[in-house]
Design a protein around this motif. Structure first.
Motif, PDB file in Angstrom:
ATOM      1  N   VAL A   1     -52.260  64.739  56.916  1.00 26.35           N
ATOM      2  CA  VAL A   1     -51.121  65.407  57.565  1.00 26.35           C
ATOM      3  C   VAL A   1     -49.835  64.688  57.180  1.00 26.35           C
ATOM      4  N   ARG A   2     -48.760  65.458  57.096  1.00 23.69           N
ATOM      5  CA  ARG A   2     -47.451  64.883  56.778  1.00 23.69           C
ATOM      6  C   ARG A   2     -46.866  64.327  58.065  1.00 23.69           C
ATOM      7  N   ASN A   3     -46.409  63.074  58.024  1.00 15.77           N
ATOM      8  CA  ASN A   3     -45.830  62.451  59.212  1.00 15.77           C
ATOM      9  C   ASN A   3     -44.322  62.694  59.261  1.00 15.77           C
ATOM     10  N   ALA A   4     -43.652  62.190  60.273  1.00 15.98           N
ATOM     11  CA  ALA A   4     -42.232  62.455  60.509  1.00 15.98           C
ATOM     12  C   ALA A   4     -41.329  61.940  59.389  1.00 15.98           C
ATOM     13  N   ASP A   5     -41.679  60.837  58.749  1.00 16.37           N
ATOM     14  CA  ASP A   5     -40.810  60.297  57.689  1.00 16.37           C
ATOM     15  C   ASP A   5     -41.120  60.882  56.308  1.00 16.37           C
ATOM     16  N   GLY A   6     -42.008  61.893  56.241  1.00 16.06           N
ATOM     17  CA  GLY A   6     -42.315  62.543  54.979  1.00 16.06           C
ATOM     18  C   GLY A   6     -43.538  62.004  54.284  1.00 16.06           C
ATOM     19  N   GLY A   7     -44.095  60.911  54.765  1.00 13.65           N
ATOM     20  CA  GLY A   7     -45.308  60.348  54.169  1.00 13.65           C
ATOM     21  C   GLY A   7     -46.539  61.124  54.604  1.00 13.65           C
ATOM     22  N   ILE A   8     -47.648  60.772  54.024  1.00 19.17           N
ATOM     23  CA  ILE A   8     -48.903  61.455  54.346  1.00 19.17           C
ATOM     24  C   ILE A   8     -49.839  60.457  55.012  1.00 19.17           C
ATOM     25  N   ASP A   9     -50.339  60.835  56.177  1.00 18.69           N
ATOM     26  CA  ASP A   9     -51.356  60.044  56.873  1.00 18.69           C
ATOM     27  C   ASP A   9     -52.700  60.712  56.628  1.00 18.69           C
ATOM     28  N   THR A  10     -53.738  59.915  56.356  1.00 20.43           N
ATOM     29  CA  THR A  10     -55.084  60.446  56.124  1.00 20.43           C
ATOM     30  C   THR A  10     -56.075  59.790  57.063  1.00 20.43           C
ATOM     31  N   ALA A  11     -57.124  60.524  57.337  1.00 20.78           N
ATOM     32  CA  ALA A  11     -58.200  59.993  58.177  1.00 20.78           C
ATOM     33  C   ALA A  11     -59.474  60.753  57.869  1.00 20.78           C
ATOM     34  N   CYS A  12     -60.584  60.136  58.115  1.00 20.83           N
ATOM     35  CA  CYS A  12     -61.884  60.803  58.066  1.00 20.83           C
ATOM     36  C   CYS A  12     -62.394  60.859  59.499  1.00 20.83           C
ATOM     37  N   VAL A  13     -62.759  62.046  59.938  1.00 15.39           N
ATOM     38  CA  VAL A  13     -63.220  62.221  61.314  1.00 15.39           C
ATOM     39  C   VAL A  13     -64.565  62.934  61.309  1.00 15.39           C
ATOM     40  N   THR A  14     -65.305  62.790  62.388  1.00 10.85           N
ATOM     41  CA  THR A  14     -66.593  63.454  62.539  1.00 10.85           C
ATOM     42  C   THR A  14     -66.407  64.694  63.403  1.00 10.85           C
ATOM     43  N   GLY A  15     -66.820  65.836  62.882  1.00  8.24           N
ATOM     44  CA  GLY A  15     -66.766  67.087  63.634  1.00  8.24           C
ATOM     45  C   GLY A  15     -65.537  67.923  63.324  1.00  8.24           C
ATOM     46  N   ALA A  16     -65.757  69.226  63.268  1.00  3.96           N
ATOM     47  CA  ALA A  16     -64.681  70.166  62.960  1.00  3.96           C
ATOM     48  C   ALA A  16     -63.616  70.187  64.048  1.00  3.96           C
ATOM     49  N   GLU A  17     -64.022  70.023  65.303  1.00  9.48           N
ATOM     50  CA  GLU A  17     -63.051  70.047  66.404  1.00  9.48           C
ATOM     51  C   GLU A  17     -62.051  68.905  66.272  1.00  9.48           C
ATOM     52  N   ALA A  18     -62.530  67.716  65.920  1.00 14.13           N
ATOM     53  CA  ALA A  18     -61.631  66.576  65.758  1.00 14.13           C
ATOM     54  C   ALA A  18     -60.679  66.808  64.592  1.00 14.13           C
ATOM     55  N   ALA A  19     -61.176  67.387  63.499  1.00 14.99           N
ATOM     56  CA  ALA A  19     -60.327  67.672  62.345  1.00 14.99           C
ATOM     57  C   ALA A  19     -59.266  68.713  62.692  1.00 14.99           C
ATOM     58  N   GLN A  20     -59.656  69.759  63.377  1.00 20.46           N
ATOM     59  CA  GLN A  20     -58.703  70.809  63.774  1.00 20.46           C
ATOM     60  C   GLN A  20     -57.645  70.268  64.730  1.00 20.46           C
ATOM     61  N   ALA A  21     -58.032  69.381  65.628  1.00 26.01           N
ATOM     62  CA  ALA A  21     -57.075  68.807  66.575  1.00 26.01           C
ATOM     63  C   ALA A  21     -55.998  68.023  65.846  1.00 26.01           C
ATOM     64  N   ILE A  22     -56.369  67.307  64.781  1.00 23.51           N
ATOM     65  CA  ILE A  22     -55.375  66.547  64.015  1.00 23.51           C
ATOM     66  C   ILE A  22     -54.473  67.496  63.234  1.00 23.51           C
ATOM     67  N   VAL A  23     -55.067  68.487  62.574  1.00 19.92           N
ATOM     68  CA  VAL A  23     -54.294  69.431  61.764  1.00 19.92           C
ATOM     69  C   VAL A  23     -53.297  70.195  62.626  1.00 19.92           C
ATOM     70  N   LYS A  24     -53.692  70.596  63.813  1.00 21.89           N
ATOM     71  CA  LYS A  24     -52.812  71.366  64.697  1.00 21.89           C
ATOM     72  C   LYS A  24     -51.855  70.489  65.485  1.00 21.89           C
ATOM     73  N   GLY A  25     -51.945  69.168  65.287  1.00 24.10           N
ATOM     74  CA  GLY A  25     -51.016  68.261  65.948  1.00 24.10           C
ATOM     75  C   GLY A  25     -51.366  67.929  67.380  1.00 24.10           C
ATOM     76  N   LYS A  26     -52.540  68.310  67.834  1.00 24.08           N
ATOM     77  CA  LYS A  26     -52.945  68.014  69.207  1.00 24.08           C
ATOM     78  C   LYS A  26     -53.344  66.557  69.372  1.00 24.08           C
ATOM     79  N   LYS A  27     -53.754  65.918  68.272  1.00 29.36           N
ATOM     80  CA  LYS A  27     -54.098  64.495  68.293  1.00 29.36           C
ATOM     81  C   LYS A  27     -53.448  63.844  67.085  1.00 29.36           C
ATOM     82  N   SER A  28     -53.029  62.602  67.269  1.00 22.93           N
ATOM     83  CA  SER A  28     -52.499  61.877  66.120  1.00 22.93           C
ATOM     84  C   SER A  28     -53.636  61.118  65.466  1.00 22.93           C
ATOM     85  N   ILE A  29     -53.464  60.814  64.207  1.00 18.25           N
ATOM     86  CA  ILE A  29     -54.521  60.106  63.481  1.00 18.25           C
ATOM     87  C   ILE A  29     -54.783  58.738  64.097  1.00 18.25           C
TER      88      ILE A  29
END
Length: 143
Positions: A103-131
Motif C-alpha cells: 500500500v502507498r503510505n502518506a509520504d508516497g512510499g510503499i509499505d509491504t507486508a505478508c499476512v495470513t488470510g484474505a480478510e487480513a489482506a483486504q483490511a489493509i488494502v481498504k485502509g481499515k488496518k495499518s500494516i
C-alpha cells in the motif's frame, strides 16, 4: 394361560408405544403457521409454505457459503486424512493462505507486508488496518 395374556398385553403395550413414538417423530418434522387472528397453529397456505421453503434454502446456502472450502477440491470443511504411518493430511482453506500486500503510505512510499488470510489482506488494502498494527504479519524482511 395368565402368562399368555400377560405376554399379549405386553406386546400390545409395546406396539402402542412404538406407534406413539412414530407419531411424535412424524410430528416433529411438520411445518405449521400461526394464525394471525386466533394465534392457533394451523397448516400453512401454499404461499406461506413456499416462502418458508425459500427461507430455509437460502439459510442453508448462506451457511454453506460461510463455511471454509478446501483450496484444491473446494469441499466444505475438508476432513483430515489419517495414514497408516501416522501422518495426517489436511487440505487447507483460504484462512491459511499467505498474501503479500503493498500500500502507498502518506509520504508516497510503499509499505509491504505478508499476512495470513484474505480478510487480513483486504483490511489493509481498504485502509481499515495499518500494516504496522496488523496482528497476523509474518516476521520476515521485505525488500
Amino acid at each position: 394361560m395368565i402368562e399368555k395374556k400377560t405376554q399379549q398385553a405386553l406386546r400390545l403395550a409395546s406396539a402402542a408405544a412404538l406407534f406413539a413414538v412414530a407419531g411424535l417423530a412424524q410430528a416433529a418434522g411438520q411445518t405449521v403457521a400461526k394464525d394471525p387472528e386466533t394465534g392457533a397453529l394451523r397448516a400453512p397456505t401454499a404461499a406461506e409454505a413456499q416462502a418458508l421453503q425459500g427461507k430455509t434454502a437460502s439459510g442453508r446456502q448462506s451457511m454453506a457459503a460461510s463455511q471454509p472450502r478446501g483450496l484444491l477440491t473446494g469441499k466444505v470443511n475438508p476432513a483430515p486424512v489419517y495414514h497408516r504411518d501416522g501422518t495426517v493430511e489436511q487440505e487447507l482453506d483460504e484462512s491459511s493462505q499467505s498474501f503479500s500486500v503493498a500500500v502507498r503510505n502518506a509520504d508516497g512510499g510503499i509499505d509491504t507486508a505478508c499476512v495470513t488470510g484474505a480478510e487480513a489482506a483486504q483490511a489493509i488494502v481498504k485502509g481499515k488496518k495499518s500494516i504496522s498494527k496488523t496482528a497476523k504479519v509474518h516476521a520476515h524482511e521485505h525488500k
